[in-house]
Design a protein around this motif. Structure first.
Motif, mmCIF file in Angstrom:
data_model
loop_
_atom_site.group_PDB
_atom_site.id
_atom_site.type_symbol
_atom_site.label_atom_id
_atom_site.label_comp_id
_atom_site.label_asym_id
_atom_site.label_seq_id
_atom_site.Cartn_x
_atom_site.Cartn_y
_atom_site.Cartn_z
ATOM 1 N N UNK A 84 40.972 50.770 45.696
ATOM 2 C CA UNK A 84 40.573 52.028 45.062
ATOM 3 C C UNK A 84 40.859 53.220 45.973
ATOM 4 N N UNK A 85 40.649 53.023 47.277
ATOM 5 C CA UNK A 85 40.908 54.096 48.243
ATOM 6 C C UNK A 85 42.404 54.370 48.342
ATOM 7 N N UNK A 86 43.197 53.314 48.381
ATOM 8 C CA UNK A 86 44.643 53.463 48.528
ATOM 9 C C UNK A 86 45.356 53.637 47.190
ATOM 10 N N UNK A 87 44.658 53.429 46.080
ATOM 11 C CA UNK A 87 45.224 53.719 44.765
ATOM 12 C C UNK A 87 46.115 52.662 44.160
ATOM 13 N N UNK A 88 45.986 51.408 44.554
ATOM 14 C CA UNK A 88 46.819 50.378 43.939
ATOM 15 C C UNK A 88 46.017 49.475 43.003
ATOM 16 N N UNK A 89 44.831 49.913 42.596
ATOM 17 C CA UNK A 89 44.003 49.096 41.712
ATOM 18 C C UNK A 89 44.656 48.851 40.345
ATOM 19 N N UNK A 90 45.374 49.827 39.815
ATOM 20 C CA UNK A 90 46.037 49.626 38.524
ATOM 21 C C UNK A 90 47.491 49.180 38.685
ATOM 22 N N UNK A 91 48.118 49.500 39.811
ATOM 23 C CA UNK A 91 49.521 49.136 40.032
ATOM 24 C C UNK A 91 49.688 47.664 40.390
ATOM 25 N N UNK A 92 48.694 47.086 41.035
ATOM 26 C CA UNK A 92 48.764 45.685 41.454
ATOM 27 C C UNK A 92 47.433 45.000 41.152
ATOM 28 N N UNK A 93 47.192 44.658 39.881
ATOM 29 C CA UNK A 93 45.889 44.092 39.519
ATOM 30 C C UNK A 93 45.583 42.758 40.196
ATOM 31 N N UNK A 94 46.592 41.928 40.412
ATOM 32 C CA UNK A 94 46.359 40.651 41.067
ATOM 33 C C UNK A 94 45.952 40.855 42.533
ATOM 34 N N UNK A 95 46.605 41.781 43.204
ATOM 35 C CA UNK A 95 46.239 42.106 44.582
ATOM 36 C C UNK A 95 44.844 42.700 44.646
ATOM 37 N N UNK A 96 44.497 43.509 43.655
ATOM 38 C CA UNK A 96 43.167 44.119 43.608
ATOM 39 C C UNK A 96 42.082 43.061 43.466
ATOM 40 N N UNK A 97 42.254 42.155 42.517
ATOM 41 C CA UNK A 97 41.268 41.094 42.307
ATOM 42 C C UNK A 97 41.150 40.228 43.557
ATOM 43 N N UNK A 98 42.272 39.882 44.157
ATOM 44 C CA UNK A 98 42.251 39.079 45.369
ATOM 45 C C UNK A 98 41.510 39.804 46.492
ATOM 46 N N UNK A 99 41.803 41.075 46.693
ATOM 47 C CA UNK A 99 41.146 41.828 47.766
ATOM 48 C C UNK A 99 39.640 41.933 47.543
ATOM 49 N N UNK A 100 39.224 42.132 46.313
ATOM 50 C CA UNK A 100 37.791 42.244 46.023
ATOM 51 C C UNK A 100 37.086 40.909 46.250
#
Length: 125
Positions: A84-100
């Motif tokens: 969310x800070x770096x802004x890739x939550x919508x551009x890379x949803x799989x990376x976002x879920x993994x990071x969370x």
């Protein structure tokens, strides 16, 4: 009984080493490079290396290294917020879920590691 207490102190940090290793490998497995944001995968690799190093120190030298768990908790918090800070939550949803997921796991395991040492072992003894 003492051996069980010693093993309980090591277990969270050993699991953090495994989770950190996954985090290092995740950009290659999950194809973080597909997003347009530069260096998404590098965040995971750098944070993963730091997490593995700190947790490994906790495994090898458990006595007196409780503050390392606090630093590890900070890295877990960063990992949870990074998409969310770096802004890739919508551009890379799989990376976002993994990071969370990984960030929450690191936070929980590091808190357990910190609490176990600070309490002198598990509460049930």
């Amino acid at each position: 009984m003492r051996r069980l207490v010693d093993e309980m102190m090591h277990s969270p940090s050993e699991l953090i080493v495994l989770v950190g290793t996954w985090l290092i490998l995740a950009p290659m497995v999950l194809d973080h490079g597909a997003a347009d944001i530069a260096f998404i995968g590098w965040n995971d690799v750098i944070v993963g290396l730091a997490i593995v190093a700190l947790a490994f120190l906790r495994v090898v030298i458990p006595a007196g290294t409780a503050p390392l768990s606090l630093v590890t908790m900070g890295l877990g918090a960063w990992l949870t917020a990074a998409p969310f800070v770096r802004g890739y939550d919508s551009a890379a949803p799989l990376a976002t879920v993994n990071d969370i997921i990984v960030g929450c796991a690191v936070l929980a395991l590091a808190a357990a590691s910190y609490r176990t040492e600070r309490a002198g072992g598990p509460r049930w003894r």
